[in-house]
Design an enzyme around this catalytic site. Structure first.
Site, short mmCIF file in Angstrom:
data_model
loop_
_atom_site.label_atom_id
_atom_site.label_comp_id
_atom_site.label_asym_id
_atom_site.label_seq_id
_atom_site.Cartn_x
_atom_site.Cartn_y
_atom_site.Cartn_z
N HIS A 30 -30.66 -44.79 -22.15
CA HIS A 30 -30.50 -45.06 -20.71
C HIS A 30 -29.98 -46.45 -20.39
CE1 HIS A 30 -34.30 -47.19 -21.27
NE2 HIS A 30 -34.10 -47.75 -20.11
C1 UD1 Z 1 -35.22 -49.22 -15.11
C2 UD1 Z 1 -35.39 -50.63 -15.67
C3 UD1 Z 1 -35.30 -50.60 -17.19
C4 UD1 Z 1 -36.24 -49.58 -17.77
C5 UD1 Z 1 -35.99 -48.23 -17.14
C6 UD1 Z 1 -36.90 -47.17 -17.65
C7 UD1 Z 1 -34.52 -52.50 -14.29
C8 UD1 Z 1 -33.43 -53.48 -14.20
N1 UD1 Z 1 -34.32 -51.52 -15.20
O1 UD1 Z 1 -33.91 -48.78 -15.44
O2 UD1 Z 1 -35.62 -51.88 -17.69
O3 UD1 Z 1 -36.06 -49.51 -19.15
O4 UD1 Z 1 -36.18 -48.37 -15.72
O5 UD1 Z 1 -36.61 -45.94 -17.06
O6 UD1 Z 1 -35.50 -52.59 -13.60
N2 UD1 Z 1 -33.30 -42.52 -10.77
C9 UD1 Z 1 -33.76 -41.30 -10.35
N3 UD1 Z 1 -35.11 -41.16 -10.13
C10 UD1 Z 1 -36.00 -42.16 -10.31
C11 UD1 Z 1 -35.50 -43.42 -10.72
C12 UD1 Z 1 -34.17 -43.57 -10.96
O7 UD1 Z 1 -33.01 -40.37 -10.19
O8 UD1 Z 1 -37.20 -41.94 -10.10
C13 UD1 Z 1 -31.86 -42.68 -11.05
C14 UD1 Z 1 -31.09 -43.16 -9.84
O9 UD1 Z 1 -29.84 -42.59 -9.87
C15 UD1 Z 1 -30.97 -44.64 -10.10
C16 UD1 Z 1 -30.85 -44.69 -11.61
O10 UD1 Z 1 -31.70 -43.66 -12.07
O11 UD1 Z 1 -29.88 -45.21 -9.44
C17 UD1 Z 1 -31.30 -46.01 -12.18
O12 UD1 Z 1 -32.63 -46.33 -11.76
P1 UD1 Z 1 -33.11 -47.89 -11.76
O13 UD1 Z 1 -34.52 -47.96 -11.37
O14 UD1 Z 1 -32.12 -48.70 -11.01
O15 UD1 Z 1 -32.92 -48.32 -13.27
P2 UD1 Z 1 -33.23 -47.58 -14.64
O16 UD1 Z 1 -31.95 -47.31 -15.33
O17 UD1 Z 1 -34.20 -46.46 -14.49
#
Ligand code: UD1
Length: 384
Positions: free
Chosen positions: A218
């Site tokens: 991821h």
């Molecule tokens: C975040 C953390 C990362 C961690 C990871 C674990 C930061 C900078 N990154 O990354 O360190 O390893 O979580 O998962 O804080 N999304 C969903 N549902 C959710 C959450 C996210 O669909 O419940 C999708 C959305 O499209 C979102 C994307 O995942 O834009 C990224 O989510 P985000 O929280 O920005 O970062 P992660 O890649 O999950």
């Protein structure tokens, strides 16, 4: 250094936001809420992760109390997400007047809430301090460095972290080596882990493969470029010819695969695609895996604790102890290196290791003991 206010209420605001925070906060909340301490904990969820699978299932699996407050920020760019958490967290501090704010790990919620607290003169406690990949292109590395700079009490998982902190000018007496709270959670739940065959059965009547490999992916460095992501997925297909691969898909990765039109690379006989798994399902899958391929931070540590060989698809790690003492190998994204590491692991049983110091299931107790001593003189003066 900020010290707790002279007459404080013994209340610690514990912050979570994203999936890797949940397994870290679970044993700390349990310890803080136990009858043996006069401290009290309130759980603040920023809402950075919100899906059933990324969020709610972990609260159920880990028996974490419902958050007292959910800021419901959701997904956005880093700047907007961080700013929005800050904006919504400030009134919480005003309202709760906590003795301290406790943050874990390195996600955007960690730095956002630490920064709000520091600006308001509320002491900041950072659990999992001092880890460094020395790679500032990783958003988490920026979050780690900045959170540590503004923390008053820093709890570390490995001895090397202290050196990183001292080099950055953090005072020695703020740093406490306590071990790894995520491994507390692992110890606590190992016997309850969902058997891998039950997880396979949910997804596919045909996939009952043993032995198997597991893949998680991821990091932006692996999934935010079409070329890199496609190359990794091609390599995984090659690996699946050697050993079946189980691949729980992070929503970010699924988004990218769909956006780049790479979905066809997921359709393969020996590749089992799963939705994001709950903690107990993932633990069950992990403990019996022949090999784990990942770019996650936490999984590098959990595989070391379980003695399962881990091949990390990154160029560096902030969790160096998993390489020095554990089962972790850093191979990056190069096809040949990944294939060679998998081949060698299958032939030899893989890298063996030992359990790092203080990864013994008692880290949260050490943290709460230290917190108690830190807060206690004032507690006896002004408990409310
Ligand atoms: C975040 C953390 C990362 C961690 C990871 C674990 C930061 C900078 N990154 O990354 O360190 O390893 O979580 O998962 O804080 N999304 C969903 N549902 C959710 C959450 C996210 O669909 O419940 C999708 C959305 O499209 C979102 C994307 O995942 O834009 C990224 O989510 P985000 O929280 O920005 O970062 P992660 O890649 O999950």
């Amino acid at each position: 250094m900020s010290m707790p206010a002279l007459s404080h209420n013994g209340k610690i605001l514990c912050v979570v936001g994203a999936r890797p925070n949940f397994m870290k906060i679970a044993p700390i909340m349990a310890e803080l809420n136990s009858a043996s301490t006069p401290l009290t904990a309130k759980l603040i969820h920023t809402g950075q992760h919100y899906n059933q699978a990324m969020n709610h299932q972990f609260f159920v699996d880990l028996d974490i109390p419902e958050p007292d407050i959910n800021l419901e920020v959701g997904s956005a760019s880093h700047a907007v997400q961080t700013a929005e958490i800050m904006r919504r967290f400030e009134p919480v501090i005003d309202q709760e007047q906590p003795a301290a704010v406790l943050v874990v790990g390195d996600v955007n919620s960690t730095i956002a809430c630490a920064l709000v607290a520091a600006k308001k003169g509320t002491p900041v406690i950072h659990v999992e301090a001092g880890l460094r990949s020395f790679d500032r292109t990783m958003p988490e590395e920026v979050n780690r460095v900045l959170t540590d700079q503004i923390s008053d009490l820093l709890f570390t998982t490995e001895r090397m972290a202290r050196n990183n902190l001292l080099r950055e000018g953090i005072a020695d007496d703020r740093i406490h080596f306590v071990g790894n709270v995520m491994i507390d959670t692992l110890h606590h739940n190992l016997a309850r882990a969902t058997p891998a065959k039950d997880t396979f059965a949910l997804a596919s009547a045909f996939f009952i493969e043993v032995p198997y490999a597991v893949l998680t992916l991821h990091r932006p460095s692996n999934v935010d470029s079409a070329e890199t992501l496609a190359a990794i997925l091609h390599t995984i297909i090659e690996i699946s010819e050697m050993i079946p691969v189980v691949f729980p898909l992070h929503p970010r990765t699924l988004n990218r695969i769909e956006y780049y039109g790479l979905g066809h690379l997921l359709v393969h006989q020996k590749l089992l695609i799963l939705p994001p798994l709950g903690y107990l399902q993932m633990l069950g899958l992990m403990k019996d895996a022949r090999v784990f391929l990942t770019d996650s931070g936490g999984i590098q540590e959990e595989t070391t604790a379980l003695g399962v060989p881990c091949i990390t698809l990154r160029d560096n790690t902030e969790r160096q102890i998993t390489v020095d003492e554990g089962t972790n190998m850093i191979v990056g994204q190069d096809r040949q290196k990944i294939l060679a590491a998998v081949r060698k692991t299958l032939e030899t049983g893989g890298k063996s290791g030992r359990i790092p110091e203080l990864w013994d299931g008692n880290s949260s107790r050490r943290i709460v003991d230290i917190l108690h001593t830190w807060l206690n003189p004032e507690l006896s003066l002004g408990s409310t």
